[in-house]
Every structure is written in structure tokens, then in C-alpha cells.
Write a protein that holds these residues in place. Structure first.
Motif, PDB file in Angstrom:
ATOM      1  N   THR A 198       0.818  -1.210   0.000  1.00 59.22           N
ATOM      2  CA  THR A 198       0.000   0.000   0.000  1.00 59.22           C
ATOM      3  C   THR A 198       0.853   1.263   0.000  1.00 59.22           C
ATOM      4  OG1 THR A 198      -0.141  -0.019   2.414  1.00 59.22           O
ATOM      5  CG2 THR A 198      -1.908  -1.139   1.192  1.00 59.22           C
ATOM      6  N   GLY A 199       2.169   1.091   0.054  1.00 56.72           N
ATOM      7  CA  GLY A 199       3.063   2.247   0.090  1.00 56.72           C
ATOM      8  C   GLY A 199       3.623   2.585  -1.279  1.00 56.72           C
ATOM      9  N   LYS A 200       4.678   3.402  -1.266  1.00 55.17           N
ATOM     10  CA  LYS A 200       5.294   3.856  -2.514  1.00 55.17           C
ATOM     11  C   LYS A 200       6.280   2.849  -3.097  1.00 55.17           C
ATOM     12  CE  LYS A 200       4.835   8.689  -1.322  1.00 55.17           C
ATOM     13  NZ  LYS A 200       5.516   9.942  -1.061  1.00 55.17           N
ATOM     14  N   VAL A 201       6.810   1.972  -2.249  1.00 53.64           N
ATOM     15  CA  VAL A 201       7.794   0.997  -2.740  1.00 53.64           C
ATOM     16  C   VAL A 201       7.178  -0.398  -2.735  1.00 53.64           C
ATOM     17  CG1 VAL A 201       9.772   2.341  -1.936  1.00 53.64           C
ATOM     18  CG2 VAL A 201       8.773   0.653  -0.435  1.00 53.64           C
ATOM     19  N   PRO A 202       7.614  -1.254  -3.657  1.00 51.53           N
ATOM     20  CA  PRO A 202       7.077  -2.617  -3.671  1.00 51.53           C
ATOM     21  C   PRO A 202       7.610  -3.430  -2.495  1.00 51.53           C
ATOM     22  CG  PRO A 202       8.787  -2.391  -5.321  1.00 51.53           C
ATOM     23  CD  PRO A 202       8.562  -1.022  -4.741  1.00 51.53           C
ATOM     24  N   LEU A 203       6.882  -4.452  -2.127  1.00 55.69           N
ATOM     25  CA  LEU A 203       7.343  -5.417  -1.139  1.00 55.69           C
ATOM     26  C   LEU A 203       8.024  -6.553  -1.879  1.00 55.69           C
ATOM     27  CD1 LEU A 203       4.161  -5.611   1.102  1.00 55.69           C
ATOM     28  CD2 LEU A 203       6.220  -4.247   1.488  1.00 55.69           C
ATOM     29  N   ARG A 204       9.079  -7.087  -1.266  1.00 58.02           N
ATOM     30  CA  ARG A 204       9.779  -8.218  -1.883  1.00 58.02           C
ATOM     31  C   ARG A 204       9.550  -9.449  -1.029  1.00 58.02           C
ATOM     32  NH1 ARG A 204      14.782 -10.397  -1.242  1.00 58.02           N
ATOM     33  NH2 ARG A 204      15.551  -8.613  -0.064  1.00 58.02           N
ATOM     34  N   LEU A 205       9.032 -10.482  -1.644  1.00 62.40           N
ATOM     35  CA  LEU A 205       8.815 -11.771  -0.996  1.00 62.40           C
ATOM     36  C   LEU A 205       9.975 -12.693  -1.350  1.00 62.40           C
ATOM     37  CD1 LEU A 205       5.014 -12.197  -1.824  1.00 62.40           C
ATOM     38  CD2 LEU A 205       6.047 -11.192   0.209  1.00 62.40           C
TER      39      LEU A 205
ATOM     40  N   ARG B 281      12.274 -15.495  -3.091  1.00 65.55           N
ATOM     41  CA  ARG B 281      12.522 -15.757  -4.516  1.00 65.55           C
ATOM     42  C   ARG B 281      12.350 -14.489  -5.341  1.00 65.55           C
ATOM     43  NH1 ARG B 281       8.774 -20.706  -4.414  1.00 65.55           N
ATOM     44  NH2 ARG B 281       9.909 -22.024  -2.986  1.00 65.55           N
ATOM     45  N   SER B 282      12.600 -13.346  -4.711  1.00 57.28           N
ATOM     46  CA  SER B 282      12.578 -12.030  -5.366  1.00 57.28           C
ATOM     47  C   SER B 282      11.242 -11.700  -6.024  1.00 57.28           C
ATOM     48  CB  SER B 282      13.719 -11.925  -6.390  1.00 57.28           C
ATOM     49  OG  SER B 282      14.954 -12.025  -5.721  1.00 57.28           O
ATOM     50  N   ARG B 283      10.166 -12.243  -5.517  1.00 51.64           N
ATOM     51  CA  ARG B 283       8.835 -11.894  -6.036  1.00 51.64           C
ATOM     52  C   ARG B 283       8.453 -10.517  -5.502  1.00 51.64           C
ATOM     53  NH1 ARG B 283       3.117 -15.124  -5.469  1.00 51.64           N
ATOM     54  NH2 ARG B 283       1.955 -13.680  -6.781  1.00 51.64           N
ATOM     55  N   LEU B 284       8.085  -9.598  -6.392  1.00 50.26           N
ATOM     56  CA  LEU B 284       7.727  -8.236  -6.001  1.00 50.26           C
ATOM     57  C   LEU B 284       6.207  -8.068  -5.984  1.00 50.26           C
ATOM     58  CD1 LEU B 284      10.349  -6.171  -8.004  1.00 50.26           C
ATOM     59  CD2 LEU B 284      10.381  -6.762  -5.583  1.00 50.26           C
ATOM     60  N   VAL B 285       5.740  -7.340  -4.980  1.00 58.09           N
ATOM     61  CA  VAL B 285       4.323  -7.002  -4.871  1.00 58.09           C
ATOM     62  C   VAL B 285       4.246  -5.482  -4.921  1.00 58.09           C
ATOM     63  CG1 VAL B 285       2.245  -7.165  -3.460  1.00 58.09           C
ATOM     64  CG2 VAL B 285       3.920  -9.023  -3.419  1.00 58.09           C
ATOM     65  N   PHE B 286       3.638  -4.954  -5.971  1.00 58.14           N
ATOM     66  CA  PHE B 286       3.565  -3.510  -6.182  1.00 58.14           C
ATOM     67  C   PHE B 286       2.269  -2.935  -5.628  1.00 58.14           C
ATOM     68  CE2 PHE B 286       6.490  -5.065  -9.374  1.00 58.14           C
ATOM     69  CZ  PHE B 286       7.509  -4.136  -9.325  1.00 58.14           C
ATOM     70  N   ALA B 287       2.309  -1.647  -5.271  1.00 57.75           N
ATOM     71  CA  ALA B 287       1.110  -0.952  -4.815  1.00 57.75           C
ATOM     72  C   ALA B 287       0.060  -1.003  -5.918  1.00 57.75           C
ATOM     73  CB  ALA B 287       1.441   0.491  -4.457  1.00 57.75           C
ATOM     74  N   GLY B 288      -1.163  -1.253  -5.544  1.00 57.28           N
ATOM     75  CA  GLY B 288      -2.247  -1.323  -6.517  1.00 57.28           C
ATOM     76  C   GLY B 288      -2.439  -2.699  -7.126  1.00 57.28           C
ATOM     77  N   ALA B 289      -1.483  -3.600  -6.923  1.00 61.39           N
ATOM     78  CA  ALA B 289      -1.611  -4.961  -7.464  1.00 61.39           C
ATOM     79  C   ALA B 289      -2.537  -5.784  -6.577  1.00 61.39           C
ATOM     80  CB  ALA B 289      -0.240  -5.627  -7.553  1.00 61.39           C
ATOM     81  N   ALA B 290      -3.012  -6.864  -7.109  1.00 58.24           N
ATOM     82  CA  ALA B 290      -3.874  -7.771  -6.351  1.00 58.24           C
ATOM     83  C   ALA B 290      -3.103  -8.349  -5.164  1.00 58.24           C
ATOM     84  CB  ALA B 290      -4.359  -8.897  -7.258  1.00 58.24           C
ATOM     85  N   PRO B 291      -3.781  -8.622  -4.046  1.00 61.12           N
ATOM     86  CA  PRO B 291      -3.090  -9.231  -2.910  1.00 61.12           C
ATOM     87  C   PRO B 291      -2.561 -10.616  -3.264  1.00 61.12           C
ATOM     88  CG  PRO B 291      -5.452  -9.122  -2.507  1.00 61.12           C
ATOM     89  CD  PRO B 291      -5.194  -8.414  -3.793  1.00 61.12           C
ATOM     90  N   VAL B 292      -1.513 -11.017  -2.571  1.00 58.11           N
ATOM     91  CA  VAL B 292      -0.845 -12.301  -2.812  1.00 58.11           C
ATOM     92  C   VAL B 292      -1.133 -13.224  -1.628  1.00 58.11           C
ATOM     93  CG1 VAL B 292       1.404 -13.413  -3.079  1.00 58.11           C
ATOM     94  CG2 VAL B 292       0.968 -11.184  -4.133  1.00 58.11           C
ATOM     95  N   PRO B 293      -1.597 -14.468  -1.876  1.00 63.75           N
ATOM     96  CA  PRO B 293      -1.846 -15.393  -0.767  1.00 63.75           C
ATOM     97  C   PRO B 293      -0.532 -15.830  -0.125  1.00 63.75           C
ATOM     98  CG  PRO B 293      -2.122 -16.528  -2.848  1.00 63.75           C
ATOM     99  CD  PRO B 293      -1.883 -15.079  -3.175  1.00 63.75           C
ATOM    100  N   LEU B 294      -0.556 -15.987   1.189  1.00 66.95           N
ATOM    101  CA  LEU B 294       0.645 -16.394   1.919  1.00 66.95           C
ATOM    102  C   LEU B 294       0.531 -17.862   2.316  1.00 66.95           C
ATOM    103  CD1 LEU B 294       1.028 -13.302   4.249  1.00 66.95           C
ATOM    104  CD2 LEU B 294       2.144 -13.737   2.056  1.00 66.95           C
ATOM    105  N   PRO B 295       1.594 -18.639   2.096  1.00 66.47           N
ATOM    106  CA  PRO B 295       1.562 -20.048   2.471  1.00 66.47           C
ATOM    107  C   PRO B 295       1.777 -20.199   3.978  1.00 66.47           C
ATOM    108  CG  PRO B 295       3.718 -19.491   1.606  1.00 66.47           C
ATOM    109  CD  PRO B 295       2.856 -18.260   1.456  1.00 66.47           C
ATOM    110  N   PRO B 296       1.324 -21.307   4.567  1.00 65.32           N
ATOM    111  CA  PRO B 296       1.613 -21.551   5.983  1.00 65.32           C
ATOM    112  C   PRO B 296       3.120 -21.641   6.212  1.00 65.32           C
ATOM    113  CG  PRO B 296      -0.067 -23.055   5.183  1.00 65.32           C
ATOM    114  CD  PRO B 296       0.491 -22.348   3.982  1.00 65.32           C
TER     115      PRO B 296
END
Length: 96
Positions: A12-19, A21-36
Motif C-alpha cells: 500500500t506504500g510507494k515501494v514494492p514489497l519483496r517476498l 525468490r525475489s517476487r515483487l508485490v507492487f502498490a495497486g496490485a492484487a493481494p498475494v496469498p501467503l503459504p503456511p
């Protein structure tokens, strides 16, 4: 966020989140499910700083944590607990 029986993360911020394996989650993108299990989430800070949020997701059993975003009073409590980190103190520690 928790919905449909799973935990999800969104940027929700100005910078993407990094998960992992270098997967990026950008602001405005669909939410990403988290594994247990354990999941580090990284966010770039100013300069060369990078912040990590360590998340542990339960195996899908019901949680007492309500679904949705933090209320303003919960955000304030979180900010107070982490104020040493926000002030960039030399050796920050969470405040009980």
C-alpha cells in the motif's frame, strides 16, 4: 489481510514489497496469498536500508485475529512499539 480462510499481503506504500525468490508485490496490485509457515517480507527504506517483516502463518486453523486492516489505534500502538526503529536509533529494540 485475512479472507477466504487465508492470509494475504498487499503493498500500500510507494515501494514494492519483496517476498522470497525475489517476487515483487507492487502498490495497486492484487493481494498475494501467503503459504503456511515462516515468510520474510522486505521493503526498501531510505538509502541502502532494507526492512524485514517476519511473518509466521499458522496451518489454517482459525485465528483469534479479526480479518481486515489495522484500526487507527492499533497502528498507533504498533508505531509506539517500533519507535526506536522509526527513529533510526543505533540499537533499536521493541518497546513492551
Amino acid at each position: 489481510e485475512r479472507h477466504a480462510g487465508r492470509w494475504w499481503v498487499r503493498a500500500t506504500g510507494k515501494v514494492p514489497l519483496r517476498l522470497p525468490r525475489s517476487r515483487l508485490v507492487f502498490a495497486g496490485a492484487a493481494p498475494v496469498p501467503l503459504p503456511p509457515g515462516y515468510l520474510p517480507v522486505y521493503a526498501r527504506g531510505s538509502g541502502d536500508r532494507e526492512h524485514v517483516l517476519e511473518i509466521r502463518i499458522a496451518d489454517g486453523t482459525p485465528s483469534p485475529v479479526p480479518a481486515g486492516r489495522l484500526r487507527p489505534d492499533e497502528r498507533l500502538v504498533l508505531a509506539m512499539v517500533a519507535r526506536g526503529f522509526l527513529r533510526r536509533e543505533e540499537r533499536p529494540r521493541p518497546v513492551p
